[in-house]
Write a protein that holds these residues in place. Structure first.
Motif, PDB file in Angstrom:
ATOM      1  N   ALA A   1       2.591   1.616   9.374  1.00 41.64           N
ATOM      2  CA  ALA A   1       1.869   2.866   9.684  1.00 41.64           C
ATOM      3  C   ALA A   1       2.310   3.411  11.035  1.00 41.64           C
TER       4      ALA A   1
ATOM      5  N   THR B   1      -3.053  15.656   4.037  1.00 41.36           N
ATOM      6  CA  THR B   1      -1.885  14.835   3.706  1.00 41.36           C
ATOM      7  C   THR B   1      -1.752  14.601   2.210  1.00 41.36           C
TER       8      THR B   1
ATOM      9  N   ASP C   1      -3.589   5.074   1.848  1.00 40.62           N
ATOM     10  CA  ASP C   1      -3.342   6.327   2.559  1.00 40.62           C
ATOM     11  C   ASP C   1      -4.321   6.549   3.710  1.00 40.62           C
TER      12      ASP C   1
ATOM     13  N   ALA D   1      -3.749   4.027   6.532  1.00 40.63           N
ATOM     14  CA  ALA D   1      -2.480   4.212   7.248  1.00 40.63           C
ATOM     15  C   ALA D   1      -2.565   5.386   8.215  1.00 40.63           C
ATOM     16  N   LEU D   2      -3.108   6.506   7.757  1.00 43.42           N
ATOM     17  CA  LEU D   2      -3.211   7.666   8.647  1.00 43.42           C
ATOM     18  C   LEU D   2      -4.200   7.380   9.775  1.00 43.42           C
TER      19      LEU D   2
ATOM     20  N   TYR E   1       2.626  13.773   6.488  1.00 42.62           N
ATOM     21  CA  TYR E   1       3.272  13.172   5.311  1.00 42.62           C
ATOM     22  C   TYR E   1       3.277  11.657   5.450  1.00 42.62           C
ATOM     23  N   LEU E   2       2.742  10.983   4.438  1.00 41.06           N
ATOM     24  CA  LEU E   2       2.718   9.524   4.388  1.00 41.06           C
ATOM     25  C   LEU E   2       3.901   9.067   3.548  1.00 41.06           C
TER      26      LEU E   2
ATOM     27  N   LEU F   1       4.187   5.011   0.892  1.00 37.45           N
ATOM     28  CA  LEU F   1       2.981   4.363   0.368  1.00 37.45           C
ATOM     29  C   LEU F   1       2.861   4.470  -1.146  1.00 37.45           C
TER      30      LEU F   1
ATOM     31  N   CYS G   1       5.864   1.864   6.421  1.00 38.64           N
ATOM     32  CA  CYS G   1       5.419   3.235   6.196  1.00 38.64           C
ATOM     33  C   CYS G   1       5.467   4.017   7.505  1.00 38.64           C
TER      34      CYS G   1
ATOM     35  N   VAL H   1       4.185   7.584   9.307  1.00 34.74           N
ATOM     36  CA  VAL H   1       3.192   8.656   9.216  1.00 34.74           C
ATOM     37  C   VAL H   1       3.691   9.817  10.067  1.00 34.74           C
TER      38      VAL H   1
END
Length: 201
Positions: free
Chosen positions: A20, A38, A45, A48-49, A150-151, A154, A170, A172
């Motif tokens: 992340a 996002t 998701d 992670a954000l 934008y992720l 994931l 990932c 972010v």
């Protein structure tokens, strides 16, 4: 204390599993009230954000989550409401309730939001068409910054239907603030918002 320990454990676990890593492409991090919108492909998701935000911003930012999923069961409710301070919403629209009401209340209170304008998780890396919620929130609170995110990856780490994550790095990516234009039609605004995310791929 249990909430703080759980929160720190989740941050550490997410960073261990998927990294992340934040990458601010179009703007620097800011504590200004914002809506982070996002793509949505995975149960990871939201985390992670949320983890990618600096701690001072994370403390003021509330993920938006589906009440029918996160509101069921003690553990999921504890994580959603106590650890993440999420805003739970009804996904079913009826004549007797406004699903955006909890989000409008959170924005009125000065909170920032993490929003998935597609409404549900998708299988592909690119976002699908957006629903109208983002437009109505921006219209009601034009001073709130609209930050596209934008992720990456994931959709392969923990896609819809998976119960265990696959460890993959990932990123972010945070884009430039999307400007609100009062005379813009809803469909044009939503197309422009989706394009802002696509530009980060």
């Amino acid at each position: 204390m249990l909430i703080d320990i759980t929160r720190l454990a989740m941050i550490g676990l997410v960073r261990l599993l998927v990294g992340a890593h934040p990458r601010w492409v179009g703007a620097a991090p800011s504590v200004a009230q914002s809506i982070y919108f996002t793509n949505h492909t995975s149960h990871l998701d939201t985390l992670a954000l949320w983890v990618a935000l600096p701690a001072a911003i994370r403390a003021k930012t509330r993920p938006v989550a589906a009440k029918d999923y996160w509101g069921r069961g003690k553990i999921k409710r504890f994580i959603a409401l106590k650890v993440l301070n999420a805003v739970l919403i009804d996904r079913e629209v009826s004549r007797h309730s406004d699903p955006l009401a909890p989000l409008l209340a959170a924005l009125a209170a000065g909170d920032s939001l993490i929003l998935f304008p597609e409404g549900t998780r998708k299988a592909q890396a690119e976002p699908s068409d957006f629903k109208g919620g983002l437009y109505h929130l921006a219209e009601a609170f034009p001073h709130v910054k609209l930050i596209p995110v934008y992720l990456d990856t994931l959709h392969r780490c923990m896609p819809k239907g998976s119960y265990l994550p696959v460890p993959l790095i990932c990123t972010v990516r945070f884009g430039a603030t999307l400007t609100w234009q009062a005379d813009e039609h809803k469909k044009a605004f939503l197309t422009r918002a989706r394009a802002a995310i696509l530009s980060l791929i």
